[in-house]
Scaffold this motif. Structure first.
Motif, PDB file in Angstrom:
ATOM      1  N   VAL A 109     -73.982  28.720 -92.087  1.00 29.68           N
ATOM      2  CA  VAL A 109     -73.462  27.121 -92.317  1.00 29.68           C
ATOM      3  C   VAL A 109     -72.165  26.809 -91.559  1.00 29.68           C
ATOM      4  O   VAL A 109     -71.586  27.489 -91.810  1.00 29.68           O
ATOM      5  N   ILE A 110     -72.306  26.381 -89.910  1.00 30.44           N
ATOM      6  CA  ILE A 110     -71.152  26.067 -89.136  1.00 30.44           C
ATOM      7  C   ILE A 110     -70.421  24.929 -88.786  1.00 30.44           C
ATOM      8  O   ILE A 110     -71.696  23.774 -88.704  1.00 30.44           O
ATOM      9  N   THR A 111     -69.472  24.459 -89.416  1.00 26.24           N
ATOM     10  CA  THR A 111     -68.659  23.628 -88.970  1.00 26.24           C
ATOM     11  C   THR A 111     -67.498  23.423 -87.991  1.00 26.24           C
ATOM     12  O   THR A 111     -66.688  24.177 -88.139  1.00 26.24           O
ATOM     13  N   ILE A 112     -67.351  22.413 -86.538  1.00 24.77           N
ATOM     14  CA  ILE A 112     -66.127  22.929 -86.465  1.00 24.77           C
ATOM     15  C   ILE A 112     -65.051  22.452 -86.437  1.00 24.77           C
ATOM     16  O   ILE A 112     -63.790  22.270 -85.602  1.00 24.77           O
ATOM     17  N   GLY A 113     -65.160  21.440 -87.270  1.00 21.16           N
ATOM     18  CA  GLY A 113     -63.653  20.839 -87.810  1.00 21.16           C
ATOM     19  C   GLY A 113     -64.247  19.430 -87.660  1.00 21.16           C
ATOM     20  O   GLY A 113     -62.721  19.024 -87.260  1.00 21.16           O
ATOM     21  N   ILE A 114     -64.514  19.238 -86.881  1.00 21.60           N
ATOM     22  CA  ILE A 114     -63.974  17.674 -85.888  1.00 21.60           C
ATOM     23  C   ILE A 114     -65.797  16.472 -86.567  1.00 21.60           C
ATOM     24  O   ILE A 114     -66.519  17.598 -86.044  1.00 21.60           O
ATOM     25  N   ALA A 115     -65.942  15.860 -87.228  1.00 23.81           N
ATOM     26  CA  ALA A 115     -66.642  14.582 -87.309  1.00 23.81           C
ATOM     27  C   ALA A 115     -67.123  14.271 -85.959  1.00 23.81           C
ATOM     28  O   ALA A 115     -68.178  14.041 -85.757  1.00 23.81           O
ATOM     29  N   ASP A 116     -66.288  13.590 -85.281  1.00 28.29           N
ATOM     30  CA  ASP A 116     -67.263  13.248 -84.772  1.00 28.29           C
ATOM     31  C   ASP A 116     -67.451  13.720 -82.706  1.00 28.29           C
ATOM     32  O   ASP A 116     -66.722  13.760 -81.793  1.00 28.29           O
ATOM     33  N   VAL A 117     -68.499  14.976 -83.111  1.00 28.53           N
ATOM     34  CA  VAL A 117     -68.518  15.317 -82.229  1.00 28.53           C
ATOM     35  C   VAL A 117     -69.915  15.013 -81.025  1.00 28.53           C
ATOM     36  O   VAL A 117     -69.181  15.984 -80.358  1.00 28.53           O
ATOM     37  N   SER A 118     -70.164  14.437 -81.060  1.00 23.36           N
ATOM     38  CA  SER A 118     -71.156  13.346 -80.413  1.00 23.36           C
ATOM     39  C   SER A 118     -70.068  12.810 -79.305  1.00 23.36           C
ATOM     40  O   SER A 118     -70.379  12.818 -77.606  1.00 23.36           O
ATOM     41  N   ALA A 119     -69.022  11.960 -79.229  1.00 24.70           N
ATOM     42  CA  ALA A 119     -67.814  12.061 -79.108  1.00 24.70           C
ATOM     43  C   ALA A 119     -67.389  12.833 -78.097  1.00 24.70           C
ATOM     44  O   ALA A 119     -66.810  12.651 -76.981  1.00 24.70           O
ATOM     45  N   LEU A 120     -67.080  13.224 -78.669  1.00 22.99           N
ATOM     46  CA  LEU A 120     -66.774  14.862 -77.950  1.00 22.99           C
ATOM     47  C   LEU A 120     -67.239  15.264 -76.662  1.00 22.99           C
ATOM     48  O   LEU A 120     -67.194  15.715 -76.074  1.00 22.99           O
ATOM     49  N   GLY A 121     -68.983  15.746 -77.298  1.00 20.07           N
ATOM     50  CA  GLY A 121     -69.946  16.029 -75.981  1.00 20.07           C
ATOM     51  C   GLY A 121     -69.956  15.338 -75.221  1.00 20.07           C
ATOM     52  O   GLY A 121     -70.091  16.176 -73.450  1.00 20.07           O
ATOM     53  N   ALA A 122     -69.452  14.071 -74.725  1.00 16.71           N
ATOM     54  CA  ALA A 122     -69.650  12.658 -74.459  1.00 16.71           C
ATOM     55  C   ALA A 122     -68.109  13.421 -73.319  1.00 16.71           C
ATOM     56  O   ALA A 122     -67.936  13.198 -71.850  1.00 16.71           O
ATOM     57  N   ALA A 123     -66.842  13.233 -74.466  1.00 23.77           N
ATOM     58  CA  ALA A 123     -66.108  13.997 -73.407  1.00 23.77           C
ATOM     59  C   ALA A 123     -65.678  14.283 -72.767  1.00 23.77           C
ATOM     60  O   ALA A 123     -65.691  14.649 -70.777  1.00 23.77           O
ATOM     61  N   TYR A 124     -66.737  16.188 -72.906  1.00 19.91           N
ATOM     62  CA  TYR A 124     -66.656  17.675 -72.022  1.00 19.91           C
ATOM     63  C   TYR A 124     -67.194  16.983 -70.924  1.00 19.91           C
ATOM     64  O   TYR A 124     -66.997  17.087 -69.715  1.00 19.91           O
ATOM     65  N   LEU A 125     -68.214  15.984 -71.112  1.00 21.05           N
ATOM     66  CA  LEU A 125     -69.231  15.833 -70.333  1.00 21.05           C
ATOM     67  C   LEU A 125     -68.674  15.078 -69.064  1.00 21.05           C
ATOM     68  O   LEU A 125     -68.966  15.387 -67.413  1.00 21.05           O
ATOM     69  N   ALA A 126     -68.103  14.085 -68.901  1.00 20.53           N
ATOM     70  CA  ALA A 126     -67.288  13.039 -68.221  1.00 20.53           C
ATOM     71  C   ALA A 126     -66.329  14.360 -67.532  1.00 20.53           C
ATOM     72  O   ALA A 126     -65.565  13.417 -66.144  1.00 20.53           O
TER      73      ALA A 126
END
Length: 495
Positions: free
Chosen positions: A430-447
């Motif tokens: 089980v892997i975490t990337i150490g970022i709780a707000d990964v939904s915001a991160l995905g939106a930022a990546y796509l933007a």
């Protein structure tokens, strides 16, 4: 240095985060959001309150960033991730015709039963990838049409505009200039044809909603319009991404290729596995959906939807008053030598995948005089990994692929007991990337991809490499025994 503003509009709060050109978070603000719980398992939110909540969150983030020496003129684009299935219907003036109906709302159970009896299940599944359930927006729109005269009249006159929360926010932020959505949000409505990537007019006619106005659907990474965020910025920026929060999390987690899988542990939970460019229909209670999309690529996904995850823990906290601070949960669970045979079946709004039992009621099973409040708390926490295990087993059967690892995100992942229990239960890393707000991160990546702040998906692969892995441990055999108990109580249906 250019920055991307990410707005993650969730069920219980709005988070606004600024990310830099290296994909790192530089400032964050959170604003709580209220839901209204009514009789008949109805859940609503105020559309204007949602919008103002977003503006408050954005303002706090921008003010904090500027106070720390940040240059607001360097913000180049905005990405929005949002609670899925929750929707608003408004008129031609932009005035909501009814409170927003939240994804948790169950008012349309009878509508679902009627559609099932009429034999629409197979047709809907083949066209939309979904099943008939109140979780998805469409049946609740039918309920509004049949029960709210104001909404019915507006639809019949062609004056009603439907939108999931992304569309509502875009419409308001662009002062009515943009009426669009993205493929992921559209795919959650029961109205969207996955093969054609377009609204299915045949289904809309079947539902009696042919005259309902629907936003034009576009890829998740796309120029959706310009906004100065209601005057919070001196300059207009491009709104360059719209995407449902679970899909955003998959992108933020790096599920860029087929076989990549993630579980978001929030109010509910979504286990999403990228299956690539080919549409596959589930035979085990999963739904098929859009994983994410750019203007030159659309990836599909299998998804298992868990209705109550963090919501179960919140119920134990708020309704039973058994603990005060979520930070206590890990130690409470670890303080017990075992689970005491106590289980919570968290069917507060029915059970989601792979069971899809909308009439199931929540229950606490296995209580004895030896049971303590700590056992009930632990049962609430354990119910999350149990449900994820149910979904992973079904997902592996559908895809023919054995998961080698599961990426997880969401606030609950701060609880090490949950991560270890999940690893023991799945017998997977089980892997975490150490970022709780990964939904915001995905939106930022796509933007950032659309606005050219980020060059390519290959560049995104190099970001956030600080993975934290949890491996199966010494208690795996004991946890396997607990899961047998879970399967037994899940099989004992109550009415």
């Amino acid at each position: 240095m250019p920055y991307i503003l990410a707005i993650d509009q969730g069920t219980s709060s709005t988070k606004t985060i600024l990310f830099d050109e290296g994909g790192k978070s530089v400032h964050k603000a959170t604003e709580p959001l209220r839901s209204v719980y009514l009789d008949g398992n109805r859940v609503e939110q105020d559309p204007e309150e949602i919008y103002q909540n977003v503006l408050t969150s954005v303002r706090k983030c921008l003010d904090g960033f500027a106070a720390n020496g940040g240059d607001l003129a360097q913000i180049k684009a905005c990405g929005i991730s949002n609670q899925r299935e929750t929707f608003v219907i408004w008129d031609e003036t932009g005035k909501p015709l009814h409170p927003a109906i939240v994804w948790q709302c169950k008012r349309s159970v009878a509508v679902c039963e009627r559609l099932e009896k009429k034999g629409f299940g197979t047709k809907i599944n083949e066209k939309t990838g979904l099943i008939i359930d109140p979780y998805f927006s469409g049946t609740k729109v039918i309920w509004l049409y049949e029960n709210e005269p104001t909404v019915r009249e507006a639809i019949d006159q062609g004056r009603a505009f439907f939108g999931t929360i992304d569309s509502w926010l875009l419409f308001r932020l662009t002062q009515g200039q943009s009426y669009l959505t993205d493929y992921t949000n559209a795919s959650r409505t029961l109205f969207f044809n996955l093969k054609e990537l377009a609204w299915d007019r045949e289904l809309l006619a079947d539902f009696g909603l042919s005259k309902l106005n629907l936003p034009e659907a576009k890829p998740s990474s796309y120029h959706f319009g310009h906004s100065n965020l209601d005057g919070l910025l001196d300059q207009e920026i491009s709104i360059s991404a719209l995407i449902g929060d679970s899909h955003a999390a998959a992108f933020g987690e790096g599920c860029f290729e087929p076989g990549g899988a993630k579980a978001t542990l929030g109010t509910g939970s979504s286990i999403l596995m990228n299956i690539g460019k080919e549409l596959k229909t589930s035979k085990t209670g999963m739904v098929t959906t859009i994983c994410w999309s750019t203007e030159d690529r659309v990836d599909y996904a299998l998804e298992g939807i868990i209705v109550s995850a963090g919501a179960t823990i919140e119920w134990v906290k708020n309704q039973l008053g058994l603990f005060e601070n979520p930070s206590e949960l890990e130690q409470i669970c670890l303080s017990l030598p075992d689970n005491g045979g106590v289980y919570i079946v968290p069917a507060f709004s029915g059970l989601g995948a792979p069971h899809w039992d909308m009439n199931r009621k929540a229950s606490i099973e296995g209580l004895s005089f030896d049971s303590t409040k700590s056992h009930i708390i632990r049962a609430a926490v354990e119910s999350i990994p149990y449900q994820i295990k149910d979904v992973v087993v079904a997902m592996e059967a559908d895809s023919g692929t054995t998961l080698t690892e599961l990426k997880v995100d969401g606030g609950i992942t701060a609880n090490r007991f949950v991560l270890q229990f999940l690893a023991d239960l799945l017998q997977r890393k089980v892997i975490t990337i150490g970022i709780a707000d990964v939904s915001a991160l995905g939106a930022a990546y796509l933007a950032g991809l659309n606005s050219k702040v980020y060059e390519s998906i290959d560049q995104l692969r190099s970001f956030n490499q600080n993975f934290i892995s949890t491996l199966p441990g010494k208690d795996s055999e004991k946890v396997a025994g607990y899961y047998k108990g879970w399967k037994k109580v899940i099989g004992n249906k109550n009415t």
